[in-house]
Motif scaffolding. Sequence first.
Motif, mmCIF file in Angstrom:
data_model
loop_
_atom_site.group_PDB
_atom_site.id
_atom_site.type_symbol
_atom_site.label_atom_id
_atom_site.label_comp_id
_atom_site.label_asym_id
_atom_site.label_seq_id
_atom_site.Cartn_x
_atom_site.Cartn_y
_atom_site.Cartn_z
ATOM 1 N N ASP A 294 71.173 -18.905 69.397
ATOM 2 C CA ASP A 294 70.075 -19.395 70.232
ATOM 3 C C ASP A 294 70.560 -19.826 71.616
ATOM 4 O O ASP A 294 69.937 -19.533 72.625
ATOM 5 N N GLU A 295 71.675 -20.544 71.641
ATOM 6 C CA GLU A 295 72.186 -21.049 72.918
ATOM 7 C C GLU A 295 72.643 -19.911 73.827
ATOM 8 O O GLU A 295 72.366 -19.926 75.030
ATOM 9 N N ALA A 296 73.326 -18.924 73.277
ATOM 10 C CA ALA A 296 73.780 -17.788 74.085
ATOM 11 C C ALA A 296 72.580 -17.020 74.647
ATOM 12 O O ALA A 296 72.583 -16.620 75.813
ATOM 13 N N LEU A 297 71.551 -16.840 73.825
ATOM 14 C CA LEU A 297 70.349 -16.157 74.304
ATOM 15 C C LEU A 297 69.667 -16.989 75.394
ATOM 16 O O LEU A 297 69.249 -16.455 76.422
ATOM 17 N N HIS A 298 69.577 -18.280 75.181
ATOM 18 C CA HIS A 298 68.987 -19.166 76.199
ATOM 19 C C HIS A 298 69.748 -19.052 77.518
ATOM 20 O O HIS A 298 69.144 -18.900 78.585
ATOM 21 N N ARG A 299 71.065 -19.109 77.457
ATOM 22 C CA ARG A 299 71.873 -19.011 78.674
ATOM 23 C C ARG A 299 71.683 -17.660 79.360
ATOM 24 O O ARG A 299 71.606 -17.586 80.582
ATOM 25 N N THR A 300 71.604 -16.601 78.566
ATOM 26 C CA THR A 300 71.390 -15.259 79.116
ATOM 27 C C THR A 300 70.054 -15.182 79.842
ATOM 28 O O THR A 300 69.964 -14.650 80.953
ATOM 29 N N LEU A 301 69.011 -15.729 79.220
ATOM 30 C CA LEU A 301 67.673 -15.685 79.809
ATOM 31 C C LEU A 301 67.546 -16.545 81.057
ATOM 32 O O LEU A 301 66.775 -16.228 81.958
ATOM 33 N N THR A 302 68.284 -17.634 81.117
ATOM 34 C CA THR A 302 68.111 -18.572 82.224
ATOM 35 C C THR A 302 69.108 -18.383 83.366
ATOM 36 O O THR A 302 68.856 -18.847 84.474
ATOM 37 N N GLY B 71 70.667 -15.144 83.983
ATOM 38 C CA GLY B 71 70.698 -13.761 84.429
ATOM 39 C C GLY B 71 72.042 -13.094 84.237
ATOM 40 O O GLY B 71 72.268 -11.990 84.724
ATOM 41 N N ARG B 72 72.942 -13.746 83.494
ATOM 42 C CA ARG B 72 74.244 -13.191 83.152
ATOM 43 C C ARG B 72 74.404 -13.249 81.642
ATOM 44 O O ARG B 72 74.033 -14.247 81.020
ATOM 45 N N CYS B 73 74.939 -12.190 81.059
ATOM 46 C CA CYS B 73 75.062 -12.129 79.598
ATOM 47 C C CYS B 73 76.065 -13.144 79.085
ATOM 48 O O CYS B 73 77.218 -13.172 79.515
ATOM 49 N N THR B 74 75.598 -13.960 78.156
ATOM 50 C CA THR B 74 76.446 -14.924 77.462
ATOM 51 C C THR B 74 76.459 -14.539 75.994
ATOM 52 O O THR B 74 75.409 -14.275 75.400
ATOM 53 N N TYR B 75 77.637 -14.495 75.424
ATOM 54 C CA TYR B 75 77.815 -14.102 74.029
ATOM 55 C C TYR B 75 78.562 -15.201 73.285
ATOM 56 O O TYR B 75 79.174 -16.078 73.884
ATOM 57 N N TRP B 76 78.522 -15.112 71.944
ATOM 58 C CA TRP B 76 79.335 -15.974 71.089
ATOM 59 C C TRP B 76 80.500 -15.129 70.603
ATOM 60 O O TRP B 76 80.314 -14.054 70.031
ATOM 61 N N SER B 77 81.724 -15.585 70.851
ATOM 62 C CA SER B 77 82.912 -14.889 70.372
ATOM 63 C C SER B 77 83.221 -15.351 68.962
ATOM 64 O O SER B 77 83.539 -16.526 68.745
ATOM 65 N N ARG B 78 83.121 -14.434 68.022
ATOM 66 C CA ARG B 78 83.421 -14.782 66.633
ATOM 67 C C ARG B 78 84.907 -15.034 66.436
ATOM 68 O O ARG B 78 85.280 -15.862 65.615
ATOM 69 N N SER B 79 85.763 -14.370 67.180
ATOM 70 C CA SER B 79 87.209 -14.557 67.022
ATOM 71 C C SER B 79 87.699 -15.834 67.705
ATOM 72 O O SER B 79 88.519 -16.563 67.158
ATOM 73 N N ARG B 80 87.193 -16.108 68.917
ATOM 74 C CA ARG B 80 87.619 -17.308 69.651
ATOM 75 C C ARG B 80 86.768 -18.528 69.317
ATOM 76 O O ARG B 80 87.114 -19.646 69.690
ATOM 77 N N ARG B 81 85.619 -18.277 68.698
ATOM 78 C CA ARG B 81 84.698 -19.346 68.319
ATOM 79 C C ARG B 81 84.260 -20.180 69.521
ATOM 80 O O ARG B 81 84.320 -21.415 69.508
ATOM 81 N N GLU B 82 83.812 -19.429 70.556
ATOM 82 C CA GLU B 82 83.314 -20.082 71.760
ATOM 83 C C GLU B 82 82.377 -19.139 72.492
ATOM 84 O O GLU B 82 82.380 -17.929 72.248
#
Length: 140
Positions: free
Chosen positions: A54-62, A64-75
Motif C-alpha cells: 500500500d505504501e509503495a503504491l501511495h508513494r508512486t501515485l503521489t 510520480g516516480r515508481c516506488t517498489y518494495w524490495s523483498r531481498s533488501r526488505r526496504e
Amino acid sequence: MTSTPPTSTPPSGRPRGLDPEIAARLKRSADGLVPAIAQQYDTGEVLMLGWMDDEALHRTLTTGRCTYWSRSRREYWVKGDTSGHFQHVKSVALDCDADTVLVQVDQIGAACHTGARTCFDADVLTVREDAESDVPSLDQ
C-alpha cells in the motif's frame, strides 16, 4: 525493519496515505504485496516486474516516480535513486481482479538491474512452430 512490508501502518505508526477505497480493492499476496508491471507508455514495451504494498503504491501515485518494495533488501526503493535510470509515471491501473498493478512509465535508461533495457530481453524461450492449440485461430 520487518521481513515483510507493513500492511496496516508504516513503522512510524502514522496512518497510511493510500486512498482507503483503493486499499480495500487490492488483493494482496500473503506477504501483503501486489506485483507491479512497468511498461513503456508510448511503445507498450514491458520493462520489468516489481512488488508494491500500500505504501509503495501511495508513494508512486503521489510522487510520480515508481516506488517498489524490495523483498531481498526488505526496504522501499525508488527506481533511479541509485542507478540514475528513472521511471516517470504516466498512468497507473489495476487489473480486473485488483491483484496486479500496471504502471505505464517513461523509462530513462535501463529498466533491468543488469543494465538491459528490459528484464525480458536475455532469456527468450522458444515456442515450437508446430505447437498445436485447442483454441481456434481468428483466421478461421
